[in-house]
Design a protein around this motif. Sequence first.
Motif: not given
Length: 197
Positions: A95, A99, A104-105, A108, A111-112, A139-140, A142
């Motif tokens: 993740n 980043n 970002g896509n 995700t 990250g999940i 993550n936010t 980044s």
Amino acid sequence: MINIIWASMLIIGFIVAAATGKMEEVNQAVFKGAEEAVVLCIGLISILAFWLGLMKIAQKSGLLDLLGRMLSPVVSRLFPEVPKNDPAMGYIISNMTANLFGLGNAATPMGIKAMEELKRLNNGRDEASRSMITLMALNTASLTLIPTTVISIRMNYESANPTEIVGTTIIATACSTAAALLIDRYFYHRRLVKRRR
């Protein structure tokens, strides 16, 4: 909650447009916006496909593993509760790597999966663990070295120099990442102090 906010804004907008006699302008804006969204998405798909292809090449060549090994000591310090060889650590590093390259896509799903693994380590509790909060903050905020998506958008809108934002992006995301980590640690230590009282 966010769905309610968006739906409310949409409904209020239509009511105000109908009351002021501007429904024609709203219709034109809706169709123009939809057309621009499709053009933008097609442009983004091409650049994301390119960078995801490069990431796949980097993965096959072992470059991502090397980067993962380089990040491992830092990630281990940021997530001390996560065992070193746990699958969660691999997803966290993947993740962070995605980043770093502004994907970002692509980051995700990793990250999940990292959150799912961290929830498993948290015995399936619904309350977020320290590691889950840290991952969300990182993550936010980044740190981003190559803002791929933004460069793609700038290319779609025919920017004279779409990559000129790289330097400022690195500085801005470095500051946001440092701030996120400091705030995360501050609230973590504050909570520990409250528990001891």
